[in-house]
Motif scaffolding. Sequence first.
Motif, short mmCIF file in Angstrom:
data_model
loop_
_atom_site.label_atom_id
_atom_site.label_comp_id
_atom_site.label_asym_id
_atom_site.label_seq_id
_atom_site.Cartn_x
_atom_site.Cartn_y
_atom_site.Cartn_z
N MET A 187 27.95 101.85 43.29
CA MET A 187 27.79 100.64 44.20
C MET A 187 28.32 101.03 45.36
O MET A 187 27.86 100.58 46.19
CB MET A 187 28.62 99.63 43.34
N HIS A 188 29.21 101.87 45.40
CA HIS A 188 29.93 102.36 46.65
C HIS A 188 28.89 102.90 47.55
O HIS A 188 28.92 102.98 48.58
CB HIS A 188 30.98 103.16 46.57
N LEU A 189 27.99 103.60 46.96
CA LEU A 189 27.00 104.36 47.58
C LEU A 189 26.21 103.51 48.26
O LEU A 189 25.59 103.50 49.68
CB LEU A 189 26.13 105.44 46.76
N PHE A 190 25.62 102.35 47.59
CA PHE A 190 24.87 101.28 48.25
C PHE A 190 25.53 100.61 49.52
O PHE A 190 24.89 100.37 50.33
CB PHE A 190 24.49 100.51 47.33
N ALA A 191 26.76 100.33 49.25
CA ALA A 191 27.44 99.54 50.34
C ALA A 191 27.63 100.54 51.45
O ALA A 191 27.52 100.23 52.55
CB ALA A 191 28.91 99.26 49.86
N TYR A 192 27.70 101.90 51.08
CA TYR A 192 27.74 102.97 52.44
C TYR A 192 26.41 103.06 52.99
O TYR A 192 26.47 103.16 54.41
CB TYR A 192 28.27 104.19 51.83
N LEU A 193 25.54 103.06 52.35
CA LEU A 193 24.13 103.19 52.97
C LEU A 193 23.81 101.93 53.80
O LEU A 193 23.22 102.04 54.79
CB LEU A 193 23.12 103.55 52.08
N HIS A 194 24.01 100.73 53.08
CA HIS A 194 23.72 99.64 53.95
C HIS A 194 24.55 99.52 55.19
O HIS A 194 24.25 99.11 56.35
CB HIS A 194 24.23 98.39 53.00
N ALA A 195 25.81 99.73 55.20
CA ALA A 195 26.84 99.83 56.36
C ALA A 195 26.20 100.89 57.50
O ALA A 195 26.04 100.66 58.64
CB ALA A 195 28.07 100.01 56.11
N ALA A 196 25.88 102.00 56.93
CA ALA A 196 25.09 103.10 57.96
C ALA A 196 23.90 102.60 58.51
O ALA A 196 23.88 102.94 59.72
CB ALA A 196 25.21 104.32 57.24
N LEU A 197 23.13 101.94 57.71
CA LEU A 197 21.92 101.58 58.05
C LEU A 197 22.01 100.42 59.09
O LEU A 197 21.68 100.23 60.19
CB LEU A 197 20.87 101.22 57.18
#
Length: 65
Positions: free
Chosen positions: A1-11
Motif C-alpha cells: 500500500m505504501h508503494l501506491f501512496a508513493y506513486l500517487h504523491a510522486a505523480l
Amino acid sequence: MHLFAYLHAALSTRLAELRRDGERGDSPVPTAVIIFGLVAAAVIVTGIVATKAQGWMDAIPDPAP
C-alpha cells in the motif's frame, strides 16, 4: 500500500510542477505554418527558375547536321 501512496504523491507532485511551469515553448502549429509557407515559396521559385531555364534552352538553335 505504501508503494501506491508513493506513486500517487510522486505523480501528483510532477503534474503540479508541469501545470505551474507556464513557459513550455511554442506550439507546433505556428512552426508548421511557417514551414508550409517556406515550402510553398520554394516550389514557386523553383517553378519560375525552371520555366526561365527552359525558355533559355529553347532559344538555343539546334546544331547543324
